[in-house]
Scaffold this motif. Structure first.
Motif, mmCIF file in Angstrom:
data_model
loop_
_atom_site.group_PDB
_atom_site.id
_atom_site.type_symbol
_atom_site.label_atom_id
_atom_site.label_comp_id
_atom_site.label_asym_id
_atom_site.label_seq_id
_atom_site.Cartn_x
_atom_site.Cartn_y
_atom_site.Cartn_z
ATOM 1 N N ALA A 221 0.841 -1.201 0.000
ATOM 2 C CA ALA A 221 0.000 0.000 0.000
ATOM 3 C C ALA A 221 0.871 1.245 0.000
ATOM 4 C CB ALA A 221 -0.924 0.017 1.202
ATOM 5 N N TRP A 222 0.389 2.269 -0.675
ATOM 6 C CA TRP A 222 0.997 3.596 -0.662
ATOM 7 C C TRP A 222 -0.002 4.511 0.047
ATOM 8 C CZ3 TRP A 222 5.720 5.100 -2.777
ATOM 9 C CH2 TRP A 222 5.959 6.484 -2.854
ATOM 10 N N VAL A 223 0.430 5.120 1.138
ATOM 11 C CA VAL A 223 -0.493 5.863 1.993
ATOM 12 C C VAL A 223 -0.033 7.311 2.132
ATOM 13 C CG1 VAL A 223 -1.638 5.946 4.236
ATOM 14 C CG2 VAL A 223 -0.933 3.741 3.281
ATOM 15 N N ALA A 224 -0.930 8.246 1.883
ATOM 16 C CA ALA A 224 -0.638 9.670 2.047
ATOM 17 C C ALA A 224 -0.950 10.089 3.469
ATOM 18 C CB ALA A 224 -1.472 10.493 1.063
ATOM 19 N N LEU A 225 -0.036 10.897 4.049
ATOM 20 C CA LEU A 225 -0.169 11.326 5.436
ATOM 21 C C LEU A 225 0.057 12.824 5.560
ATOM 22 C CD1 LEU A 225 2.039 8.561 7.097
ATOM 23 C CD2 LEU A 225 -0.459 8.584 6.987
ATOM 24 N N GLU A 250 8.077 2.103 5.046
ATOM 25 C CA GLU A 250 9.026 3.096 4.550
ATOM 26 C C GLU A 250 8.382 4.480 4.469
ATOM 27 O OE1 GLU A 250 12.473 2.209 3.380
ATOM 28 O OE2 GLU A 250 11.799 0.735 4.862
ATOM 29 N N LEU A 251 9.005 5.454 5.105
ATOM 30 C CA LEU A 251 8.479 6.818 5.151
ATOM 31 C C LEU A 251 9.262 7.731 4.213
ATOM 32 C CD1 LEU A 251 6.521 8.808 6.649
ATOM 33 C CD2 LEU A 251 8.425 9.230 8.237
ATOM 34 N N MET A 252 8.564 8.589 3.464
ATOM 35 C CA MET A 252 9.207 9.533 2.549
ATOM 36 C C MET A 252 8.520 10.881 2.627
ATOM 37 S SD MET A 252 9.427 6.773 -0.528
ATOM 38 C CE MET A 252 8.071 5.878 0.243
ATOM 39 N N SER A 253 9.303 11.941 2.637
ATOM 40 C CA SER A 253 8.733 13.291 2.652
ATOM 41 C C SER A 253 8.347 13.721 1.243
ATOM 42 C CB SER A 253 9.741 14.277 3.241
ATOM 43 O OG SER A 253 10.896 14.382 2.408
ATOM 44 N N ARG A 254 7.409 14.666 1.151
ATOM 45 C CA ARG A 254 7.011 15.197 -0.147
ATOM 46 C C ARG A 254 8.191 15.806 -0.872
ATOM 47 N NH1 ARG A 254 4.253 14.023 -3.891
ATOM 48 N NH2 ARG A 254 2.858 13.303 -2.229
ATOM 49 N N TRP A 277 3.633 13.812 3.432
ATOM 50 C CA TRP A 277 4.360 12.574 3.694
ATOM 51 C C TRP A 277 3.676 11.418 2.983
ATOM 52 C CZ3 TRP A 277 8.836 12.702 6.564
ATOM 53 C CH2 TRP A 277 9.064 13.875 7.316
ATOM 54 N N ALA A 278 4.452 10.370 2.727
ATOM 55 C CA ALA A 278 3.891 9.146 2.159
ATOM 56 C C ALA A 278 4.561 7.940 2.805
ATOM 57 C CB ALA A 278 4.085 9.096 0.648
ATOM 58 N N LEU A 279 3.798 6.877 2.925
ATOM 59 C CA LEU A 279 4.294 5.609 3.457
ATOM 60 C C LEU A 279 4.178 4.524 2.400
ATOM 61 C CD1 LEU A 279 2.713 5.225 7.016
ATOM 62 C CD2 LEU A 279 5.162 5.207 6.501
ATOM 63 N N THR A 308 -6.298 9.624 10.250
ATOM 64 C CA THR A 308 -4.863 9.354 10.401
ATOM 65 C C THR A 308 -4.189 9.329 9.036
ATOM 66 O OG1 THR A 308 -5.258 8.061 12.408
ATOM 67 C CG2 THR A 308 -3.157 7.725 11.300
ATOM 68 N N ALA A 309 -4.847 8.749 8.043
ATOM 69 C CA ALA A 309 -4.368 8.734 6.660
ATOM 70 C C ALA A 309 -5.241 9.642 5.805
ATOM 71 C CB ALA A 309 -4.384 7.317 6.103
ATOM 72 N N LEU A 310 -4.635 10.263 4.813
ATOM 73 C CA LEU A 310 -5.371 11.168 3.922
ATOM 74 C C LEU A 310 -5.904 10.467 2.684
ATOM 75 C CD1 LEU A 310 -2.942 14.247 4.018
ATOM 76 C CD2 LEU A 310 -4.974 13.823 5.440
ATOM 77 N N ASP A 311 -5.132 9.520 2.181
ATOM 78 C CA ASP A 311 -5.501 8.813 0.951
ATOM 79 C C ASP A 311 -4.633 7.569 0.873
ATOM 80 O OD1 ASP A 311 -6.726 8.190 -1.407
ATOM 81 O OD2 ASP A 311 -5.987 9.918 -2.539
#
Length: 470
Positions: A221-225, A250-254, A277-279, A308-311
């Motif tokens: 899953a790819w999760v927007a935060l 795995e966490l990544m910044s925009r 952010w994205a996971l 908690t999650a945006l998308d």
């Protein structure tokens, strides 16, 4: 007989690298460290390597071991003095044993990580270490740097994956510790001395590695935060709901993702591209019919419902999942294309990650150190390892005066803040020559005394990988 003639006698014509092929081995992967060597030697087996080490010991010559030369801290690059032998393990690629009943594989140090992964898969097993450089990094280097990667959350780093080692000591003696035992309570755990030692105590020549059941089902899953805090909350939920099936988180910044999408043509944002952010989350199981997709959908659905999650995007097939992982693995290459990175490999208590990152960026901004630059974050948040990166576009960095001083000041703030939040200045990249001074600053006198005592016991003449670690 001069040195080259003596080396030629030990390793033969194929064991010496000519001047035309030397340059890539004398420069680190990012092009930041350049060195010279008396000779570059490629022994074919442990006996030849031991012969080289005995010869170097007799003449008081230093040795710099090198694996795939993919490190990020200059740990495998000799100094510019050119007074050392560069010892490449590239020819030592024999698979000595595959024991599926013991779930172990015994390989020589020059085997690439990808070769070992492929061989494990061919016998319906998994070797779980996974890195962006797995096609070229060598297992000896992975062991010597205690590599981590994207599956540490479930399987641990190299310290957890190695059962036994064969090591050539600085005087040329061979320690045969190639035992496939999961329990051996007979004194000091000798192998752990050499795992993470960065070639400063001896040369790892072979290893017994753990294998695991092959993974037959996955859910990704790819999760927007909206925040790093949300990532910590979602991690706790995933652990509670998914247990050992949770393999990667795995966490990544925009800011980091935008550079990837800008620099790498075959990448695109799986969602709308606006979340801070994205996971990237992955569950895996050895059973064909494990209900991973439903499990992940339930966790993410609840997170979406309460904000908690945006998308989120859940790939429908392996090709789509691979595209998501490609975004994560291409980060380093994208950053090299974009500019010059001042990179830090910090480790933190998971609960302290959001506060530390926010405090670090605030301090960097107040100090005026990131004008014209961007702060990027990417990491294995499930084990507390975050790569904190300040990146300057090439044209901006070219105008920076006293670049070394600027990088050092950035590093001091990043590392000071990490330590203040209970963290470490290096999670998986190691110390090498890049962070040697920082290690001596942050380690206690007692820790340094113990490390120096071990170094003196095994390498009293300090010939092994000089200028690295200690």
């Amino acid at each position: 007989m001069n040195l080259l003639e003596s080396l030629l006698e030990v390793v033969g014509p194929k064991g010496l690298v000519g001047a035309d092929d030397a340059e890539p081995l004398l420069t680190d992967w990012r092009g930041r460290y350049h060195g010279a060597a008396r000779a570059i030697v490629r022994p074919a087996d442990t006996a030849q390597l031991a012969g080289v080490m005995k010869l170097c010991a007799a003449h008081g010559i230093s040795v710099v071991p090198q694996g795939g030369n993919t490190g990020l801290v200059g740990g495998a690059t000799p100094s510019e003095a050119g007074d050392a032998i560069l010892l490449s393990l590239a020819r030592m690629v024999r698979v000595r044993e595959v024991d599926t009943r013991n779930d172990t594989i015994t390989v020589e140090a020059g085997c690439t990580l990808q070769q070992i992964q492929t061989l494990a898969a061919s016998v319906d097993r998994l070797f779980p270490l996974s890195l962006a450089s797995e096609g070229s990094c060598q297992i000896g280097g992975n062991i010597s740097t205690n590599a981590g990667g994207t599956a540490v959350l479930r399987y641990g780093n190299m310290r957890a994956l190695v059962l036994g080692l064969e090591v050539v000591l600085p005087d040329g003696r061979i320690w045969d510790g190639l035992r496939g035992l999961r329990k051996d309570n007979t004194g000091y755990d000798m192998k752990q001395l050499f795992i993470g030692a960065e070639g400063t105590l001896g040369v790892v020549t072979a290893a017994v590695l753990k294998l695991f059941p092959a993974l037959r089902s996955r859910a990704t899953a790819w999760v927007a935060l909206a925040s790093a805090d949300a990532a910590i909350d979602l991690l706790a939920r995933c652990r509670a709901a998914c247990g050992d099936a949770l393999t990667s988180f795995e966490l990544m910044s925009r800011s980091q993702l935008d550079i990837v999408y800008q620099q790498v043509a075959d990448t695109r944002d799986p969602l709308d591209g606006t979340s801070p952010w994205a996971l990237l989350i992955e569950l895996a199981d050895s059973s064909h019919d494990a209900p991973l997709q439903a499990m992940l959908e339930d966790v993410i659905g609840a997170a979406l419902e309460d904000g908690t999650a945006l998308d989120a995007a859940l790939p429908a097939n392996e090709t789509q999942a691979a595209a998501l992982w490609h975004i994560r693995h291409i980060v380093s290459e994208a950053n090299v294309r974009f500019g010059t990175s001042v990179t830090h490999d910090i480790s933190l208590p998971i609960s302290q990650i959001p506060g530390c990152l926010a405090q670090t960026e605030r301090r960097l901004s107040e100090a005026g150190l990131i004008e014209g630059a961007q702060c990027l974050y990417v990491g294995h948040v499930g084990d507390g390892n975050i790569h904190s990166i300040v990146i300057f576009p090439h044209h901006v960095w070219a105008r920076v005066e006293d670049r070394d001083a600027r990088a050092a000041k950035i590093g001091t703030i990043v590392n000071d803040t990490a330590v203040q939040f209970g963290g470490s200045i290096s999670a998986e990249h190691g110390i090498g020559q890049a962070h040697r001074g920082e290690l001596e600053h942050y380690k206690s006198d007692v820790e340094l005394d113990i490390m120096r005592a071990v170094k003196h016991a095994l390498d009293p003449d300090r010939r092994m990988n000089p200028g690295k670690l200690l």
